[in-house]
Design a protein around this motif. Structure first.
Motif, mmCIF file in Angstrom:
data_model
loop_
_atom_site.group_PDB
_atom_site.id
_atom_site.type_symbol
_atom_site.label_atom_id
_atom_site.label_comp_id
_atom_site.label_asym_id
_atom_site.label_seq_id
_atom_site.Cartn_x
_atom_site.Cartn_y
_atom_site.Cartn_z
ATOM 1 N N GLU A 87 0.700 -1.253 0.137
ATOM 2 C CA GLU A 87 -0.064 -0.169 -0.091
ATOM 3 C C GLU A 87 0.832 1.224 -0.033
ATOM 4 O OE1 GLU A 87 -0.656 -1.947 4.158
ATOM 5 O OE2 GLU A 87 -0.232 -2.555 2.267
ATOM 6 N N ASP A 88 2.108 1.080 0.774
ATOM 7 C CA ASP A 88 3.017 2.333 0.433
ATOM 8 C C ASP A 88 3.298 2.735 -0.824
ATOM 9 O OD1 ASP A 88 3.099 2.598 3.606
ATOM 10 O OD2 ASP A 88 4.433 0.981 3.717
ATOM 11 N N LYS A 89 3.587 1.517 -1.571
ATOM 12 C CA LYS A 89 4.492 1.727 -3.113
ATOM 13 C C LYS A 89 3.264 2.040 -3.775
ATOM 14 C CE LYS A 89 7.447 -2.210 -2.575
ATOM 15 N NZ LYS A 89 8.098 -3.502 -3.340
ATOM 16 N N VAL A 90 1.851 1.738 -3.649
ATOM 17 C CA VAL A 90 0.819 1.955 -4.652
ATOM 18 C C VAL A 90 0.580 3.459 -4.343
ATOM 19 C CG1 VAL A 90 -1.606 1.789 -4.819
ATOM 20 C CG2 VAL A 90 -0.392 -0.270 -4.649
ATOM 21 N N CYS A 91 0.745 4.045 -2.825
ATOM 22 C CA CYS A 91 0.356 5.473 -2.781
ATOM 23 C C CYS A 91 1.362 6.358 -3.426
ATOM 24 C CB CYS A 91 0.401 5.625 -1.233
ATOM 25 S SG CYS A 91 0.239 7.355 -0.528
ATOM 26 N N GLY A 92 2.747 5.946 -3.216
ATOM 27 C CA GLY A 92 3.895 6.854 -4.165
ATOM 28 C C GLY A 92 3.545 7.013 -5.521
ATOM 29 N N ASP A 98 7.805 7.701 -10.441
ATOM 30 C CA ASP A 98 8.039 7.087 -11.508
ATOM 31 C C ASP A 98 8.700 5.703 -11.280
ATOM 32 O OD1 ASP A 98 7.973 9.186 -14.128
ATOM 33 O OD2 ASP A 98 8.686 10.158 -12.226
ATOM 34 N N ASP A 99 9.163 5.627 -10.076
ATOM 35 C CA ASP A 99 9.653 4.405 -9.603
ATOM 36 C C ASP A 99 9.646 4.340 -7.724
ATOM 37 O OD1 ASP A 99 10.739 1.762 -9.278
ATOM 38 O OD2 ASP A 99 12.480 2.205 -10.733
ATOM 39 N N TYR A 100 9.856 3.237 -7.353
ATOM 40 C CA TYR A 100 9.735 3.148 -5.819
ATOM 41 C C TYR A 100 10.552 2.116 -5.357
ATOM 42 C CZ TYR A 100 7.613 3.167 -1.254
ATOM 43 O OH TYR A 100 7.322 3.634 0.177
ATOM 44 N N VAL A 101 11.829 2.298 -4.622
ATOM 45 C CA VAL A 101 12.634 1.390 -4.088
ATOM 46 C C VAL A 101 12.790 1.686 -2.818
ATOM 47 C CG1 VAL A 101 15.384 1.122 -4.064
ATOM 48 C CG2 VAL A 101 14.131 2.070 -5.976
ATOM 49 N N SER A 102 12.593 0.320 -2.226
ATOM 50 C CA SER A 102 12.454 -0.018 -0.616
ATOM 51 C C SER A 102 13.876 0.081 -0.080
ATOM 52 C CB SER A 102 11.859 -1.288 -0.373
ATOM 53 O OG SER A 102 10.381 -1.212 -1.092
ATOM 54 N N TRP A 179 4.007 0.640 -13.526
ATOM 55 C CA TRP A 179 3.747 0.809 -12.087
ATOM 56 C C TRP A 179 4.925 0.684 -11.241
ATOM 57 C CZ3 TRP A 179 -0.233 0.250 -15.153
ATOM 58 C CH2 TRP A 179 -1.316 0.682 -14.893
ATOM 59 N N GLY A 180 6.016 0.054 -11.738
ATOM 60 C CA GLY A 180 7.293 -0.306 -10.964
ATOM 61 C C GLY A 180 7.362 -1.452 -10.192
ATOM 62 N N TYR A 181 6.134 -2.315 -10.316
ATOM 63 C CA TYR A 181 6.032 -3.751 -9.584
ATOM 64 C C TYR A 181 5.130 -4.610 -10.519
ATOM 65 C CZ TYR A 181 2.020 -1.500 -7.777
ATOM 66 O OH TYR A 181 0.699 -0.824 -7.702
ATOM 67 N N ASP A 182 5.497 -6.012 -10.123
ATOM 68 C CA ASP A 182 4.710 -6.975 -10.980
ATOM 69 C C ASP A 182 3.855 -7.937 -10.373
ATOM 70 O OD1 ASP A 182 6.704 -8.293 -10.236
ATOM 71 O OD2 ASP A 182 7.667 -8.874 -11.966
ATOM 72 N N ASP A 183 3.691 -7.492 -8.841
ATOM 73 C CA ASP A 183 3.076 -8.399 -7.906
ATOM 74 C C ASP A 183 1.636 -8.008 -7.323
ATOM 75 O OD1 ASP A 183 4.246 -6.408 -6.512
ATOM 76 O OD2 ASP A 183 4.935 -7.493 -5.130
ATOM 77 N N CYS A 184 0.959 -6.934 -7.908
ATOM 78 C CA CYS A 184 -0.141 -6.595 -7.590
ATOM 79 C C CYS A 184 -1.162 -7.110 -8.495
ATOM 80 C CB CYS A 184 -0.211 -5.151 -7.860
ATOM 81 S SG CYS A 184 -0.469 -4.379 -9.398
ATOM 82 N N GLU A 185 -2.635 -7.130 -8.167
ATOM 83 C CA GLU A 185 -3.496 -7.312 -8.931
ATOM 84 C C GLU A 185 -3.597 -6.740 -10.283
ATOM 85 O OE1 GLU A 185 -7.221 -7.217 -6.840
ATOM 86 O OE2 GLU A 185 -6.462 -8.142 -5.009
ATOM 87 N N THR A 186 -3.896 -7.555 -11.535
ATOM 88 C CA THR A 186 -3.936 -7.193 -12.844
ATOM 89 C C THR A 186 -5.197 -6.481 -12.961
ATOM 90 O OG1 THR A 186 -5.060 -9.148 -13.571
ATOM 91 C CG2 THR A 186 -2.470 -9.141 -13.574
#
Length: 214
Positions: A87-92, A98-102, A179-186
Motif C-alpha cells: 500500500e505504501d508503494k501504491v500510494c507513492g 516514476d519508481d519506488y525503491v524500498s 507501475w514499477g512492480y509486478d506483484d499486484c492484482e492485474t
C-alpha cells in the motif's frame, strides 16, 4: 551537459553511497537533508532525476513529489523509503512517482534505475502511433485532433503502449514498467486499459497474455 540528480535524504551514509555510485557514472549529484533545502535548490535548477525519502525531519517526501509533478512534470522521481508495504508503494506511484525503491536497497540496482529514467528523457518528445499524438514534454495526448483527458498513470500507460506499438505486452511486464512492480492484482491494469478504451484508443486484448496497442 551532465545529467543532474538530486537526493532528499536525511541519512548522510545513504547519500554518500549513492553519491559515489552516481558520480562514477558521470552524473552531477547533489544531496539535501531537509525539505526546505531541497525546495530552495529546486527553485534555482531542476534536476533530471529526484531521489526522495518519505520520512524527513521537516516534512514528507510525498509532498515534495506532488510539488515536483505539479510544477516540473519532466523531472523523474524515484521514492527511497523504509515504507515497503504494497500500500505504501501504491500510494507513492499513484501520486506520480516514476519508481519506488524500498530500503535497504542495492546501490547498483538504484544506479540502474536512475539510468533507466535518464534514458527515457532522451526519447523523442513527440510520439505518433495508431492515430494518437503524444507530446512527452507537455504530457499531453491527442486522438483525431481531440485532446484526451488523462490522469498521470493513464498517460504513462498510453506512452508505454505507443513506444511498443504493435507488440504483444504481457500484463506482468506492463505492471513492472509502468507501475514499477509486478506483484499486484492485474485488475489495476485492466481498469486503466478500460478507461483508455473509452477515449477511443484501440487496445487489443491478447487472451492469456496481455495487451497490444494497434
Amino acid at each position: 551537459m551532465k545529467n543532474t540528480v538530486y537526493i532528499l535524504e536525511d541519512d548522510a551514509s545513504i547519500s554518500g553511497l549513492v553519491k559515489v555510485a552516481l558520480e562514477m557514472n558521470g552524473v552531477d549529484f547533489r544531496a539535501y537533508a531537509t525539505v526546505a533545502d531541497f525546495k530552495a535548490a529546486l527553485s534555482v535548477r531542476r534536476p533530471d532525476v529526484a531521489l526522495l525519502d518519505i520520512m524527513l525531519p521537516d516534512g514528507s517526501g510525498l509532498d515534495v513529489l506532488q510539488l515536483i509533478k505539479s510544477n516540473y512534470p519532466s523531472v523523474a522521481c524515484i521514492m527511497l523509503s523504509a515504507l515497503s508495504k504494497e500500500e505504501d508503494k501504491v500510494c507513492g506511484l499513484n501520486l506520480g512517482a516514476d519508481d519506488y525503491v524500498s530500503k535497504p536497497f542495492s546501490v547498483l540496482e538504484l544506479t540502474a534505475r536512475v539510468n533507466a529514467q535518464l534514458r527515457r528523457k532522451v526519447q523523442p518528445s513527440i510520439i505518433a502511433a495508431g492515430g494518437v499524438v503524444l507530446n512527452a514534454d507537455a504530457m499531453t495526448a491527442e486522438s483525431n485532433g481531440q485532446t484526451l483527458d488523462l490522469n498521470k498513470k493513464e498517460y504513462d500507460l498510453l506512452k508505454y503502449f505507443m513506444e511498443n506499438h504493435g507488440k504483444v505486452l504481457p500484463r506482468e511486464k506492463i505492471l513492472s514498467e509502468v507501475w514499477g512492480y509486478d506483484d499486484c492484482e492485474t485488475r489495476t491494469l485492466d481498469n486503466h486499459v478500460a478507461r483508455l478504451r473509452k477515449t477511443g484508443i484501440k487496445i487489443e486484448t491478447v487472451f492469456g497474455v496481455g495487451y497490444r496497442f494497434n
